[in-house]
Write an enzyme that holds these catalytic residues in place. Structure first.
Site, PDB file in Angstrom:
ATOM      1  N   ASP A 297       0.808  -1.219   0.000  1.00  0.00           N
ATOM      2  CA  ASP A 297       0.000   0.000   0.000  1.00  0.00           C
ATOM      3  C   ASP A 297       0.843   1.272   0.000  1.00  0.00           C
ATOM      4  OD1 ASP A 297      -2.475  -0.945  -0.333  1.00  0.00           O
ATOM      5  OD2 ASP A 297      -3.239  -0.463   1.649  1.00  0.00           O
TER       6      ASP A 297
ATOM      7  N   ASP B   7     -12.598  38.678 -31.557  1.00  0.00           N
ATOM      8  CA  ASP B   7     -11.954  37.402 -31.883  1.00  0.00           C
ATOM      9  C   ASP B   7     -12.673  36.221 -31.228  1.00  0.00           C
ATOM     10  OD1 ASP B   7      -9.631  36.054 -33.134  1.00  0.00           O
ATOM     11  OD2 ASP B   7      -9.348  35.377 -31.077  1.00  0.00           O
TER      12      ASP B   7
ATOM     13  N   GLY C  96     -10.252  31.158 -34.751  1.00  0.00           N
ATOM     14  CA  GLY C  96     -11.288  31.666 -35.647  1.00  0.00           C
ATOM     15  C   GLY C  96     -10.821  31.874 -37.074  1.00  0.00           C
ATOM     16  N   LEU C  97      -9.657  32.520 -37.248  1.00  0.00           N
ATOM     17  CA  LEU C  97      -9.172  32.810 -38.601  1.00  0.00           C
ATOM     18  C   LEU C  97      -8.949  31.507 -39.353  1.00  0.00           C
ATOM     19  CD1 LEU C  97      -8.070  34.677 -40.783  1.00  0.00           C
ATOM     20  CD2 LEU C  97      -5.844  34.564 -39.665  1.00  0.00           C
TER      21      LEU C  97
END
Ligand code: SF4
Length: 568
Positions: free
Chosen positions: A36, A287, A422-423
């Protein structure tokens, strides 16, 4: 019995270890079998702690079971006390030791040690890690702050006019997701409000600090999963109110500032007027317009999942298409949040359930734990980690809180980074034949990793069998069918007629299902005009549409009929 490959949480004694390791001057004697000690690695490797957790294991072996394991436990407690000289001692059992019922609490009390001994009853077969941490912290607080509790019925004396308001910060632990930086961020916020932090606990606190908890005016509960239980006891015992808002996200941080200011009797206006956060403006800037309506699936511990869903819906304009948690103790809160977004709450600790729900919801982004990172990778969906359990990379060297105004900045970057910018999204639609920004291109800011994800996103439908196969395989990339330009008809994607091997390797009869569905070449070409990040969903919807109507060939007309059907 439950077949389990991955678990979101460890057994409850690991939660107790997180409290012991977070504090100073506390030692934990754990009755546990040999092996353990694996749990040490969580602290020394994942969290990269400089020292071993303050835990002594009895590490009994099979041959010890024939002898006196209780004596072994007592010897371990005595030796641990002599060696480490802690100010308080935790004693308890791990899952296996729970079965041999040696009563660690009674045995340790009988030794008459000169420090408080806190026995832990952690039912390993019913409860998990976070519950274990909350229970351990509560037991410690009760034992150490208990002697200072005023007599029942006493009124809390008002704060002297010349004394600054004081609060405790409750909940941060070792192995907590970004707890270190959250504490720094929230402490700074409280300081700007003119509030003094009395004690931060358990992270960095000593038993003597816990004894002083009652001196504060109120409590700030950063992580309800670990701190709420102790806060409730402090409220009952010392009349201290506690915060309900967790300051993750810009809006939640503003609400937190208002809530804390009311508890402290100070004016929140100066802090709210000067938040020093870029996240709200970034989210409003042009943007970010393309983020509006992105479909997001959220899963994690309750605190982080609820917070992430709020940020996604209210601050980034995403559409929450799934919300769930593995924190059963906080299912009610997650259900209430899910109702706000009109989605079915998912309360489960089975990652296959989560995987199935993600696949069915067709999200464009997954916000989850390390498990969901693997799941999203298999399904080819962008993903960001917002909650434990996490791997080593989510204990970063740099400052990266989730809470407060700087946390909001970190979260904006975290949520947006995995998405196509995005672009590039526009370039993909305008120049499908470009060698770089072609229809199958991945987010170029993610390099080859993103390209692999894009390939998987375009892979055919994920059926339950495919999911199971993918789960069984160690993260194998899913092959994308290559279209031969000359081929009149593309390869089948839902071929129920193909025999699938059974568990013993032999073929089994296919289910008497609908006929295989094929894509006509011009329909496939039309499909490829759709940007890759929504193409997988369009493909699956069209196939489902065709299957429901018993169509075996998808034509351009079917594609547009399906589009019209699903956009109704
Ligand atoms: S005792 Fe519990 S934690 Fe330890 S190996 Fe067995 S199941 Fe795992």
């Amino acid at each position: 019995m439950q077949l389990t490959v991955w678990t979101y949480e460890a057994p409850p004694h690991v939660g107790a270890m997180r409290i012991a390791a977070a504090m100073e001057g506390v030692h934990y004697v754990l009755h546990a079998p040999q092996g353990d000690t694996y749990a040490d690695l969580l602290f020394t490797m994942i969290e990269r702690a400089r020292k071993r957790p303050p835990v002594t294991y009895t590490t009994f072996q099979a041959r010890d079971l024939g002898g006196d394991t209780a004596e072994l436990f007592k010897t371990s407690v005595k030796e641990a006390y002599e060696r480490f000289r802690p100010q308080a001692l935790l004693v308890g059992a791990s899952c296996t030791a729970e079965l041999i019922q040696d009563d660690p609490g009674g045995l340790a009390q009988a030794l008459g040690l000169p420090v408080p001994v806190v026995p832990l009853e952690l039912p390993a077969y019913q409860r998990k890690e976070n519950w274990g941490a909350a229970e351990t912290f509560y037991r410690l607080v009760r034992t150490l702050a208990g002697p200072s509790v005023p007599p029942p019925g006493s009124k809390r004396p008002p704060r002297a006019p010349d004394q600054a308001p004081r609060c405790n910060i409750l909940g941060p632990t070792s192995l907590g997701f970004r707890h270190r930086d959250d504490v720094h961020e929230v402490t700074g916020l409280l300081h700007r409000l003119g509030i003094v932090v009395n004690v931060v606990a358990p992270l960095g606190a000593s038993p003597a600090d816990l004894a002083r908890l009652g001196e504060a005016d109120f409590n700030v509960v950063l992580y309800p999963e670990t701190g709420y239980q102790a806060a409730q006891w402090l409220e009952r015992s010392f009349g201290q109110k506690s915060t309900k808002v967790v300051p993750i996200g810009y809006g939640a941080t503003c609400d937190f500032v208002t809530e804390v200011a009311a508890l402290a009797g100070v004016d929140p206006a100066p802090v709210l007027a000067d938040t020093r956060s870029r996240a709200p403006w970034y989210a409003r800037s042009v943007d970010s317009t393309y983020l509006t309506g992105k479909r997001v699936f959220v899963f994690g511990d309750a605190t982080h999942a609820i917070a992430a869903a709020r940020i996604a819906a209210e601050e980034l304009g995403f559409e929450v298409v799934g919300l769930g948690t593995y924190s059963r103790e906080f299912a009610r809160e997650v259900r209430a949040a899910a109702a706000k977004y009109g989605v079915e709450p998912l309360i489960t600790d089975d990652y296959l359930d989560v995987e199935e729900k993600i696949a069915a919801a067709h999200p464009e982004l997954v916000l989850g734990t390390q498990m969901e990172r693997h799941t999203a990778k298999r399904l080819g969906v962008p993903c960001a980690v917002i909650s434990a359990p996490v791997h080593v990379q989510d204990f970063p060297a740099r400052y990266s809180p989730q809470m407060g105004f700087e946390g909001a900045n970190v979260l904006f970057d975290t949520f947006v980074h995995p998405l196509m910018m995005g672009l590039e999204e526009h370039l993909l639609q305008m120049f499908r034949e470009d060698f770089e920004f072609h229809a199958d291109a991945a987010p170029s800011h993610l390099g080859s990793h993103g390209a692999a994800a894009a390939a998987r996103a375009e892979a055919p439908s994920v059926t339950a069998t495919a999911v199971a196969a993918a789960v069984a395989a160690p993260v194998a990339p899913v092959a994308t069918p290559v279209l031969e330009p000359a081929a009149a008809v593309a390869a089948p994607v839902l071929d129920h007629a193909s025999p699938v091997p059974s568990a013993d390797g032999g073929p089994v009869s296919p289910p008497p299902a609908s006929p295989p569905i094929r894509w006509a070449a011009d329909a496939e070409k039309e499909l490829r005009k759709i940007p890759f990040f929504v193409r997988g969903k369009a493909r699956r919807n069209t196939e489902r549409f065709a299957q429901d109507r018993g169509l075996s060939l998808i034509t351009v007309e079917t594609l547009y009929d399906a589009k019209a059907y699903y956009s109704r």
